[in-house]
Design a protein around this motif. Sequence first.
Motif: not given
Length: 819
Positions: A124, A127, A140, A154
Motif C-alpha cells: 500500500l 502504491t 492500482y 489495493t
Amino acid sequence: MPTKSTTAPSNGRLSSNSSLLSALKKSSVFNPTNWSLRLRFLTVPAVLLGLGCLTLAFIFQRYQDMVVVESVDSRLSVFQHWIQDKITNEFDVLLSEVSPLAAMPEVIESMRQHDRDHLVHYILPYTERLRATTGRESLYFHFHLPPAVSFLRTWDVDATGSDLTDIRPIVVKANKYRSPFRGIEVGPGGAAMRAIIPLNDGSGEHIGTVEAATSLENLLETTALPPYFGAMLLLDKRFESVLGQNRIRGVHGKWIVGRGFSLPQENRVLEALDNSGAPERLGNAFYRFLPLEDFEGRAIGGILLAYDSMALFKSTVSESLVFGLIFLLGAMVLWFHIYWNVARVKLFLTHLGRVLGDTVSGDFTGRLDTTPVHCLDILHCTKTDCPVYHDPMRICYLETGSEALSSAGRNTCIFLSRYKHCRLCPVYARRRGDELVEMRHTVNTLVRLWGGFTGRVNQVVSGVLQTSEASQGPSSLGQVSASLEYMAGLTAFSHDIQGVYNRWEVYNILGDACQRSLGLGQFAILEFAADGLAANVAANCFAATDALCSEMFASPELCRAKRLGKPVFSEPTPALCPFFHVDPTTHVRCCLPMVMGGAVGGVMTFVVEAAAFASKRLALSIVQKYLTECAPVLTSLNLLEITREQSLRDPLTGLHNRRFLDSYMHQYEEISRRTEKRVGFLMVDVDYFKQVNDKYGHLAGDAVLKELSGLLRQTVRAADLAVRFGGEEFLILLHEVRPDFTSVVAEKIRQTVETHAFPLPDGSTIHKTVSVGFAEYPTDAASFYKAIKFADVALYKAKESGRNKVLCFEQSMWRDQEY
C-alpha cells in the motif's frame, strides 16, 4: 349540379392561366427570338455576369470547404495517432511499474507464504508513492493465486479469495502460460488498461501473478487535449451487465456512452448514435472513430475523436467575400465596356443588313458609309488603267494591294515596288481603322466583286447546261446558288454511276437523284429492248395506276419521244401525245429520251405542276444532262451483261456451263455447310449417244441434246440447277432435298426420257434412254466436288450394269486405284 358548380371556376382559372402564358410568350422579354441587340449584349451579359459572380463565389466556397475538410481530416489523423501513442505509452508505463514487484523479495515471500498482512503493509505505501509521483489516481495493483484466485486488491484490501476464472480471462491466461500480458479489459469499474506478469519463487515455482491497472477514462481526463479537439469513450452494449451503474452515462444505439472530454455538439452526437451510429460530420464538427480491442483482439468499443472547425470556416468565409467583391467590380467594368461598343456594332449591323438584303435580290450597287481617302490625294499615281484611279470609293489595298481580296488584282499597285507591303504605305495608315471600319471597307469590296462574280457564274452555268436563259446581268444569289447546286449534283451523279454493277443500280441512283436533288416526286423510267420491240419499267414513282400506258410496253414505237429522239412536253399542246394522262390545267407531262449507241434506249417521263413549269426549265436541262451521263454507262453494262451471260451458258442447250458451276459451287457450298442442308447431285448420260451421231449425223445429235435439256428443265424444280457437264453428260443439282427425294427425281428423269420421242431435223423421231448416278451432300461426301465425283462413279456403275438405270452411290463403288 354540384359538378358543374365546382368545375366552372376551375375552367375559368385554366383559361386565365393559358391567356397569361400566351401573353408572356408574345412578350419580347420572355421570347428570345424577339430580343434586341442591346438586350442580348447588355441585359443578358449582366445577368450572366451576376450569375457568374454567384457561381464563382459558390465554387470558391466549395473549394475552401474542400480544403477545410482535407485539413480537418489530416488533423484528425494526427490526433488519432497521438491518442494511440498515449495508450501504447501507458501500457509501457504499467508494465514498467509492475515488473519491479515481481522481483521484490518481500512480494515473493508474501505470495509464497500467502501472507496477506505482510503484503498489505508493504504494497500500500508503494502504491501511494507511485500515485503521488505519477499523478495517476486510478493506478492500482491486484495479486492473484493460481489458477485465478484474487489474493490482494489495493483498492479493496479486505476482499480476497474471489474466483476470477469466468470474469478475468487475462488472469487465467497469465497463470496458465506463465507469461506477461497487457490489454484493455472491461469490468465493473469501466474500461481499464492492464499489464500482468507471473510471479515465481527462487526455485522457479509459479506462485501467482500481479497486475497493474489504470482507468482508460482517467487517461483521457488527465491528457491535455489540443484546442478544438475532443474525445468520448464508447463501449459495446454487451458490457451493460458488467459495468457498474455509476459508470454508465447512458445507452445510445449499440453503444454504452462514457464521459466526453471537450466533445463539440455532444447532444447531437448522442442523437446520431441512437439513429445511425457514430457520425462523421455534424455541422462544423468532424468526427473519427478509433476502435479498441481487448488483449485477445476482440472489439470492445472505441474512442470517438472530434475536431471543431468553426475557426477554419470563419477564415474561409472572409476570403470568399473579398474575392467576390473583386470579381463583381471587374464584371461591372466589363459590362460598361460592352455597352459602349454595342452602340457602334448596332449601327454597323443595321447598314450591313440593308446592303446584304439588296445583294440577295441582285442589286449590288449599295455600299456602307466610309470616309473616302483617295490614293491620288496622297500619292502621285500615273497608272490610269488602275480600277481605283477612276473610283475614289474603292479601297486600294483591298483592290490592287498586297491584301487584295481578289487574286486577279493582287500586287498590281505600282507603289508596291517602293513600299514592298501595303502596311508601309501612307494611304494604308490613313484609311485603315478598327475592325468595324475595316469591315465596312471589306464588305463594300466584296459586294462589288460578288456582283461581277455572280454575272460570270450565271453565264458559265448557262453555257455548261446549254440553257437558253442567258443572264443579262448579275443574277440573284438564289439563282446562282440553284445553278451551282445543280452542277454539284450533276458532278456527284457522274461520279456515283462510275463502277456500278448492273443497270438497276444506275436506275436506282438516277431515281434517287431526281427525287433528292431535283425534287421530282412523280416520275418513271422506261427501258427499251435492244431490238426495240418491247419495253419494261426500270423505275416507277407514279401514284396513279394509269400513268403508264400498257400498250407502249408491247409497241415502244407508240412513244413519241422514242420516235423523235427529242424531249416532248404536254405544254403548250396537250394533244401532242395520247398517252400524257394528265390534267393540262394543273400539271405538265414531260418525256425526255435517253440516247444510247445512236438509238433511244429509254425514256424518262415525269409530271410537274403547271404553275411551276416555267421556273423549272433549268431543272429540265439538268434532267437531260443526267440522262446523257447515264447513256454510255448503260450501254457498256448492256454489252457486259450480254457477254457475261454468253460466257456462262452452253450455246447449244442454253443450260449453264461448267464455268458457271465452279463459281456457283464456291458460294452455295458454304451456305449449305452453315445451314446444314442436304444437296443432291445427279449425273445423267445419254445411252449410246455416239450411235445417233454415226447414224443420223451431228445435227441430229445436237437436236437430241437440245430436246433432252428441255426435258431436264421441265422435270426438276425451278430452283434446281441443270448444267451441261460435257458432251452428252449433264449434272443436276437439287437444293435442300428430303430423304429419298434425289432417287425419286432421278427415276422420274429416266422414265420421262425413256417414254419421250425425240424429233430429228428430217422430221422423224427416235427413242433414247439415259443412265443416272446420284450422290448426296453431306450424306455421301464431305464436299460438293467429291459428291459430283461419287455421282459420276455411280453413273458408270449404271452403264456397266446394263444402262437405262438409276444407281445411288455406295462406298463399295469407290476404289482409289481405279479413280
